[in-house]
Design a protein around this motif. Structure first.
Motif: not given
Length: 499
Positions: A456-466
Motif C-alpha cells: 500500500m505504501s510502495r515499500g515505505d515503512p513510514i506507513i506504520f507511523l503515519q
C-alpha cells in the motif's frame, strides 16, 4: 442486529440437540482433564483437533471451548481432594482447599469452588456478549498496518507476561516465528526451511506441532514422575456451604470475578495469572492473613472465581481481533483456520450464528458443569486413584491416530515425535511452550499484513507511523519492552512471579 436478536440467534444455535451434545462432551472432557492431574486443556484440545474435522464449525468450537472452561472447574477437585492441581490455574486452590479437606470440610471447599466458578463464568460470558461486538466494529476500521502493529504488541505482551526468564520467552517467540515461516512462500513460490523434504512444502501442520509440544511432552514428563497421590482421610459429606461460608466468600467471589475478567483479556493473562492475582489480593485484604494457607475459604472462593472469569474473557480478543491471549486461544484460532474461517472482526458479521452460538453455549456449559461436578464427586475420587501409567498408553495411541488421520503420512508421526521430544527438553530447561505456539500462529499473519502494508505504501515503512492507531499500538509495544528491560521493573517482575 441488536443484542436481543443476536442472543436469540445464539441460543437458537446453542440449543440445537447436536450443539448441546458437543457442549456436553466438551465440558465433560474438560472436567475429566481438570480432575486428572498431568494432562491439561492444551494437550487435550491439541489431541482432539483431528476429531473436529468432520464437525461443522459451530459444534467444533463449542466443544473445544467447553474443554477449556470445563478444565477450570475440574482442576479444583483434585486440588482440594488430593493436593494435586489438575490444571495449572488450580495450583493456588491447593493451598487452602486441601487444608479444608484435611479438616473435614472438603464438601464446603468443593461447593464454594463450584458456586464461585459458576458466577464468574456467567459474568465473563455476559462481558463477551456486551463488549465483543463493539470491539469487533472498531477492529473493522483496522488496515494491514494496524493489524501488523496489534500482533507485534500481542507478541511483546506475551513475552512480558510469560513466567521465568525473559530471554527464554523471547527465544521461544522467535522459534515459533521461524517454525511458522517453513513451507512455500505464497507470493514467490519459493520454499523456505524445508531442507529439501517435500513433506514440508506446505509447512509444519498446526496439529502436529500442538500434539507434539503439549500432548507427547506432557506424557513424557508425567510418566517419569514418581509423585504419588495421597488418599483423602475424611470422606466428602455435603457439598453445600453453610451461610457463614457464603458470607465469607461473597466478596472474594465478586473481587475474583472482576479481577479475572480484566486479566483474562490481556495477552499472556488468562486463568493462571488471574488465580494468583486473586489469592494475593485476598491475602492482602484479610484482617488475619495468617489464616491463608491453613484452610481459609476465601483462598478457594476468590481464585476459583478469578480463573473461570479469566478463562471466559480470554475469548474476547480471540473472537474480535483474531489475537490469541494465551496458548489455548492460539489452539482455538488454529481450529478456526482449519474450519476455513479467517479469525478477526469479520467473524461477528460474516459468521453470526457461530459467534453468538458459541457465546450462548458458554452459559449452557456453565450450567452443565454445576450439574456435573457436585453430584459426581464420588466418581472423581475413584478416578483420582488411577495411576497415570495406566492412562498414558491410551493417550499416546489416541494422539498418534489423530495425527495420522490428518494426511495419512507416516512423516507426520515422525515430526510429532520430534516436537514431543523438543517439548520435553523445553520443560526440562524451564521454557514455556505457549509463547512458541503464539509465535507460530501469529507469525504468518504478521508477515501477510506487513507485506500488504508495504504494498500500500510502495515499500515505505513510514506507513506504520503515519496511521494513528498503528503508531499508538507500536508506542505501547515499545513502552512495554523498555519498561520490562529496566532493572527496577525487571526485579519487581521476577519477585512477583516468584511469589
Amino acid at each position: 442486529m441488536d443484542l436481543f436478536s443476536a442472543l436469540s440467534l445464539g441460543f437458537g444455535a446453542a440449543l440445537q440437540p447436536v450443539s448441546l451434545l458437543y457442549c456436553f462432551i466438551g465440558v465433560l472432557c474438560g472436567t475429566l482433564v481438570g480432575v486428572l492431574p498431568g494432562i491439561g486443556p492444551m494437550a487435550t484440545i491439541a489431541m482432539l483437533l483431528p476429531v473436529t474435522f468432520g464437525l461443522d464449525a459451530t459444534s467444533a468450537l463449542i466443544m473445544l471451548a467447553g474443554i477449556y472452561y470445563g478444565a477450570q472447574y475440574g482442576g479444583s477437585t483434585s486440588a482440594v481432594l488430593v493436593n494435586l492441581p489438575g490444571e495449572t490455574s488450580s495450583v493456588v486452590t491447593c493451598l487452602d482447599g486441601y487444608k479444608m479437606a484435611r479438616q473435614g470440610r472438603a464438601g464446603a471447599a468443593l461447593g464454594i469452588a463450584a458456586i464461585g466458578s459458576f458466577v464468574a463464568g456467567c459474568f465473563g460470558t455476559a462481558l463477551i456478549a456486551l463488549f465483543a461486538p463493539p470491539l469487533a466494529q472498531l477492529a473493522i476500521q483496522f488496515g494491514p498496518a494496524e493489524y501488523c502493529a496489534l500482533m507485534v504488541l500481542g507478541l511483546i505482551a506475551a513475552v512480558v507476561m510469560a513466567q521465568g526468564s525473559l530471554l527464554k520467552a523471547i527465544a521461544m517467540i522467535v522459534l515459533g516465528l521461524l517454525f511458522g515461516t517453513a513451507g512455500t512462500d505464497v507470493n514467490s513460490g519459493y520454499q523456505r526451511f524445508t531442507f529439501g523434504l517435500p513433506e514440508l512444502a506446505e509447512g509444519v501442520d498446526f496439529v502436529v506441532l500442538a500434539i507434539g509440544l503439549f500432548g507427547l511432552a506432557e506424557i513424557m514428563v508425567n510418566v517419569e514422575s514418581k509423585e504419588e497421590r495421597t488418599v483423602l482421610v475424611n470422606p466428602v459429606k455435603s457439598v453445600l456451604p453453610t451461610r457463614a461460608d457464603l458470607r465469607q466468600s461473597a466478596m472474594p467471589i465478586l473481587r475474583g470475578t472482576m479481577l479475572g475478567s480484566i486479566l483474562g483479556v490481556l495477552p499472556g493473562g488468562g486463568a493462571l495469572l488471574s488465580s494468583f492475582a486473586s489469592y494475593t489480593l485476598e491475602k492482602n485484604l484479610a484482617r488475619d492473613p495468617s489464616r491463608f494457607g491453613n484452610g481459609a475459604i476465601e483462598g478457594v472462593a476468590g481464585p476459583e472465581a478469578a480463573n473461570n472469569a479469566g478463562a471466559q474473557t480470554s475469548f474476547i480478543p480471540m473472537l474480535t481481533l483474531g489475537l490469541p491471549s494465551n496458548g489455548v486461544m492460539a489452539l482455538m484460532i488454529g481450529a478456526m483456520i482449519m474450519q476455513g474461517i479467517v479469525p478477526g472482526p469479520q467473524v461477528v458479521s460474516e459468521q453470526p450464528r457461530l459467534f453468538w452460538g458459541m457465546i450462548a453455549s458458554m452459559w449452557m456449559g456453565n450450567l452443565m458443569l454445576v450439574v456435573l461436578n457436585l453430584p459426581l464427586i464420588g466418581l472423581w475420587v475413584k478416578m483420582l486413584s488411577l495411576p497415570y501409567r495406566m492412562l498414558s498408553p491410551a493417550i499416546l495411541l489416541f494422539s498418534c491416530i489423530g495425527v495420522y488421520t490428518l494426511s495419512s503420512q507416516p512423516f507426520d508421526l515422525i515430526l510429532t515425535a520430534l516436537f514431543g521430544f523438543l517439548g520435553y527438553v523445553f520443560i526440562k530447561l524451564g521454557c514455556e511452550a505457549a509463547p512458541l505456539l503464539l509465535g507460530f500462529v501469529l507469525g504468518p499473519m504478521i508477515e501477510e499484513n506487513l507485506r500488504r502494508a508495504m504494498l500500500m505504501s510502495r515499500g515505505d515503512p513510514i506507513i506504520f507511523l503515519q496511521r494513528p492507531i498503528s503508531l499508538g499500538l507500536l508506542l505501547v509495544a515499545v513502552a512495554l519492552l523498555v519498561a520490562v528491560l529496566l532493572p527496577a521493573v525487571r526485579k519487581t517482575r521476577e519477585e512477583a512471579f516468584q511469589e
